[in-house]
Enzyme design. Structure first.
Site, mmCIF file in Angstrom:
data_model
loop_
_atom_site.group_PDB
_atom_site.id
_atom_site.type_symbol
_atom_site.label_atom_id
_atom_site.label_comp_id
_atom_site.label_asym_id
_atom_site.label_seq_id
_atom_site.Cartn_x
_atom_site.Cartn_y
_atom_site.Cartn_z
ATOM 1 N N LYS A 177 28.515 41.472 32.769
ATOM 2 C CA LYS A 177 28.405 42.603 31.846
ATOM 3 C C LYS A 177 28.976 42.147 30.506
ATOM 4 C CE LYS A 177 30.839 45.777 30.171
ATOM 5 N NZ LYS A 177 30.287 45.753 28.809
ATOM 6 N N GLY A 208 25.485 47.275 29.450
ATOM 7 C CA GLY A 208 26.098 48.575 29.713
ATOM 8 C C GLY A 208 27.484 48.624 29.114
ATOM 9 N N GLY A 214 31.653 50.011 34.192
ATOM 10 C CA GLY A 214 32.811 49.163 34.511
ATOM 11 C C GLY A 214 33.310 49.375 35.926
ATOM 12 N N GLU A 252 41.842 37.235 30.998
ATOM 13 C CA GLU A 252 42.121 36.539 29.728
ATOM 14 C C GLU A 252 42.198 37.638 28.682
ATOM 15 O OE1 GLU A 252 42.684 33.390 29.749
ATOM 16 O OE2 GLU A 252 41.851 32.869 31.695
ATOM 17 N N CYS A 286 41.570 35.353 20.074
ATOM 18 C CA CYS A 286 42.729 35.800 20.846
ATOM 19 C C CYS A 286 43.921 34.864 20.673
ATOM 20 C CB CYS A 286 42.340 35.907 22.312
ATOM 21 S SG CYS A 286 41.438 34.478 22.877
ATOM 22 N N GLU A 386 48.363 43.294 18.187
ATOM 23 C CA GLU A 386 47.275 42.360 17.883
ATOM 24 C C GLU A 386 46.343 43.048 16.878
ATOM 25 O OE1 GLU A 386 44.262 41.679 20.911
ATOM 26 O OE2 GLU A 386 44.451 39.535 20.541
HETATM 27 P P1 NDP Z 1 37.598 45.250 25.182
HETATM 28 O O1 NDP Z 1 38.676 45.134 26.182
HETATM 29 O O2 NDP Z 1 37.401 46.541 24.520
HETATM 30 O O3 NDP Z 1 36.204 44.840 25.836
HETATM 31 C C1 NDP Z 1 35.994 43.643 26.545
HETATM 32 C C2 NDP Z 1 34.916 43.875 27.574
HETATM 33 O O4 NDP Z 1 35.437 44.742 28.565
HETATM 34 C C3 NDP Z 1 33.670 44.566 27.017
HETATM 35 O O5 NDP Z 1 32.530 44.087 27.690
HETATM 36 C C4 NDP Z 1 33.956 46.007 27.363
HETATM 37 O O6 NDP Z 1 32.822 46.837 27.418
HETATM 38 C C5 NDP Z 1 34.578 45.847 28.726
HETATM 39 N N1 NDP Z 1 35.334 46.995 29.177
HETATM 40 C C6 NDP Z 1 36.054 47.881 28.449
HETATM 41 N N2 NDP Z 1 36.587 48.818 29.263
HETATM 42 C C7 NDP Z 1 36.206 48.503 30.525
HETATM 43 C C8 NDP Z 1 36.414 49.089 31.810
HETATM 44 N N3 NDP Z 1 37.148 50.185 31.973
HETATM 45 N N4 NDP Z 1 35.864 48.497 32.895
HETATM 46 C C9 NDP Z 1 35.130 47.393 32.758
HETATM 47 N N5 NDP Z 1 34.864 46.804 31.579
HETATM 48 C C10 NDP Z 1 35.404 47.348 30.467
HETATM 49 O O7 NDP Z 1 37.856 44.060 24.141
HETATM 50 P P2 NDP Z 1 36.976 43.669 22.898
HETATM 51 O O8 NDP Z 1 35.541 43.525 23.236
HETATM 52 O O9 NDP Z 1 37.374 44.576 21.804
HETATM 53 O O10 NDP Z 1 37.507 42.159 22.653
HETATM 54 C C11 NDP Z 1 38.610 41.851 21.947
HETATM 55 C C12 NDP Z 1 39.791 41.600 22.864
HETATM 56 O O11 NDP Z 1 39.553 40.484 23.723
HETATM 57 C C13 NDP Z 1 41.039 41.215 22.080
HETATM 58 O O12 NDP Z 1 42.144 41.924 22.543
HETATM 59 C C14 NDP Z 1 41.191 39.735 22.361
HETATM 60 O O13 NDP Z 1 42.467 39.237 22.216
HETATM 61 C C15 NDP Z 1 40.666 39.614 23.733
HETATM 62 N N6 NDP Z 1 40.233 38.254 24.002
HETATM 63 C C16 NDP Z 1 40.972 37.477 24.847
HETATM 64 C C17 NDP Z 1 40.627 36.165 25.078
HETATM 65 C C18 NDP Z 1 41.410 35.337 26.027
HETATM 66 O O14 NDP Z 1 40.872 34.396 26.555
HETATM 67 N N7 NDP Z 1 42.653 35.626 26.293
HETATM 68 C C19 NDP Z 1 39.481 35.553 24.438
HETATM 69 C C20 NDP Z 1 38.769 36.459 23.574
HETATM 70 C C21 NDP Z 1 39.152 37.764 23.384
HETATM 71 P P3 NDP Z 1 32.663 47.946 26.259
HETATM 72 O O15 NDP Z 1 32.457 47.187 25.011
HETATM 73 O O16 NDP Z 1 31.513 48.738 26.694
HETATM 74 O O17 NDP Z 1 33.935 48.755 26.255
#
Ligand code: NDP
Length: 483
Positions: A177, A208, A214, A252, A286, A386
């Site tokens: 996803k 989605g 999720g 991550e 990140c 962050e």
């Molecule tokens: P989000 O946590 O908002 O979203 C990440 C993914 O999770 C999206 O596909 C999102 O879908 C999905 N998601 C959100 N809520 C749920 C849920 N309840 N159940 C299942 N899936 C869910 O993060 P961002 O997309 O805003 O990305 C940025 C974040 O990612 C930053 O905090 C960054 O630091 C972190 N990051 C960490 C990395 C690492 O390796 N440590 C690398 C890159 C980024 P949807 O968009 O529909 O909410």
């Protein structure tokens, strides 16, 4: 800026077929952050589609796990060949959906795809898949099973390849996803996997939202493992949902990494490098070095150098070649960054470059001024949260012990950076920084080294052999060898 008609992403990829959502008729409009035009219309799947995708992966698992490692590597090599043949499409997709400038998309963002896939193959070839134990036992590595992979938008192909590559090589089947904010690159990746000829059901992708599907994915009883990259907030929710059926969860998550600059470092070089690195990808990495900790004796000089380096950073149209930075990903994200810049000012931090609002000449698009805050204390919101935008905070420290204490005074522990001409000191400090990777004097990280965080930055390790282990079970077969 010119507009193209949006790409129609109406079908998800389930069981080797491109398929319409069964019942949901919701369309999400993905926005090009540079132009604010709709770049893709995405048909969002519902929980029933998520269930179909998991069942397809479950049905494919036995057959795929039974392939030899060489057979799985051969399929992955085909995937790399398809990726390379369609590389330019991927570069354009990334630039369009999340605003990374073309050079960054080509040289780093898209490059992570073949880069991780190749490194995973190398690691798999070098790995001991079976290992004699004790007098008569054999330790064997086996695929975990059906995996759910959830990815964000900021380094979209890095995150896809760092999960899909090892999952495929390990013999897992999967449901991806991707972030619906950046659906174009994931769509292309799915097309590449389809063209590479993996058996139907091995890889499935559902477009989605986290809110929409999720829980249907991460709570599904047929799923054995969830690999999640994204915010700590969403990661915690995913882990709780997955816990009901005792799934393995690899996370991550976010970061607020410290860059410790000692007075004996080559200051102009270290500061310019730190500023550039913090602002790369418009600060949406990140592991970005977002807290610059500077030894007090050179703090004022460092602030002046950082302000000058930030002023030199150009903001520009991501479709243009060059080393400029592009917009941030969305209107919502732009507003969050602005709110945090305002919070920094309200709490008494001093703006020495950039500041609130859009850069001059960039009324359209979600462009942010490269911003540097001086006189920051580690308790301020801008030092703890962050920001995920081009915002650097600079904090003075008195001595080595205080530098380490400030670096570790964070809920996160993803990366750390140390700048010093005294390598013994840099090594000593690197050992004491509580983070998954530490970089001394600008050293980068190879695809074969583990990537992941301590504390609330997560608990998994991706990339290379460590990435493979995330997707493998260990079994010991006693009496395997005649004693
Ligand atoms: P989000 O946590 O908002 O979203 C990440 C993914 O999770 C999206 O596909 C999102 O879908 C999905 N998601 C959100 N809520 C749920 C849920 N309840 N159940 C299942 N899936 C869910 O993060 P961002 O997309 O805003 O990305 C940025 C974040 O990612 C930053 O905090 C960054 O630091 C972190 N990051 C960490 C990395 C690492 O390796 N440590 C690398 C890159 C980024 P949807 O968009 O529909 O909410």
């Amino acid at each position: 800026m010119s507009t193209n008609s949006p790409v129609q992403l109406l079908k998800s990829y389930i069981g080797g077929e491109w398929t319409l959502p069964a019942t949901s008729s919701e369309i999400f409009e993905a926005i090009n952050p540079a132009t604010e035009d709709v770049c893709a219309q995405v048909a969002l799947c519902g929980p029933d589609d998520a269930d179909r995708a998991v069942r397809a992966a479950h049905a494919a698992f036995g057959g795929f796990a039974a392939l030899t490692l060489d057979e799985r590597i051969a399929l992955t090599e085909k995937l790399i060949a398809v990726f390379e043949a369609r590389y330019d499409e991927m570069v354009t997709a990334i630039t369009t959906e999340m605003g990374a400038p073309l050079d960054l998309s080509r040289d780093a963002q898209a490059e992570c795809g073949p880069g991780h896939l190749r490194e995973t193959i190398t690691a798999a070839r070098a790995m001991a898949w079976e290992k004699p134990m004790g007098g008569h036992a054999m330790l064997v590595h086996e695929p975990v099973g059906v995996c759910v992979l959830i990815t964000p938008w900021n380094w979209p192909i890095n995150q896809l390849a760092a999960k899909i590559g090892p999952a495929l090589i390990a013999g897992c089947t999967m449901v991806l996803k991707p972030s619906e904010i950046a659906p174009l690159s994931a769509q292309l990746f799915a097309e590449f996997i389809d063209a590479a000829g993996f058996p139907a059901g091995v890889f499935n992708m559902v477009h989605g939202t986290g809110a929409g599907i999720g829980d249907a994915l991460t709570g599904h009883p047929l799923v054995e493992m969830v690999s999640f990259t994204g915010s700590t907030r969403a990661g915690v929710h995913v882990a709780k949902t997955a816990a009901e059926t005792v799934k393995r969860v690899s996370q991550e998550l976010g970061g607020k990494s410290a860059n410790i600059v000692f007075a004996d470092a080559d200051l102009p070089k270290a500061i310019a490098r730190g500023v550039r690195h913090c602002f790369e990808n418009a600060g949406q990495s990140c592991n970005a070095p977002t807290r610059m900790l500077v030894e007090a004796s050179v703090y004022d000089e460092a602030v002046a150098l950082a302000a000058a380096a930030a002023d030199k950073i150009k903001v520009g149209d991501p479709r243009e070649p060059g080393k400029h930075i592009g917009p941030v990903v969305s209107k919502v994200h732009f507003a969050k960054i602005q709110r945090l810049i305002e919070a920094g000012i309200a709490e008494g931090a001093r703006v020495v470059a950039g500041g609130p609002g859009k850069p001059e000449g960039f009324e359209q698009g979600y462009f942010v001024k490269p911003t540097v805050f001086a006189d920051v204390t580690n308790q301020m919101t801008v030092a703890q949260e962050e920001i995920f935008g081009p915002v650097l905070v600079m904090i003075p420290f008195a001595d080595e012990a205080e530098a380490i204490a400030i670096a570790n005074d964070s809920p996160y522990g993803l990366a750390g950076y140390v700048q010093s001409d005294d390598l013994d000191k840099a090594r000593r400090v690197a050992r004491l920084v509580r983070a998954g990777s530490v970089h001394i004097n600008g050293a980068g990280q190879d695809y074969g080294s583990p990537f992941g965080g301590y504390k609330q930055s997560g608990n998994g390790r991706e990339w290379g052999e460590f990435g493979l282990h995330d997707f493998l079970e260990v079994k010991v077969v006693n009496g395997f060898r005649a004693s």
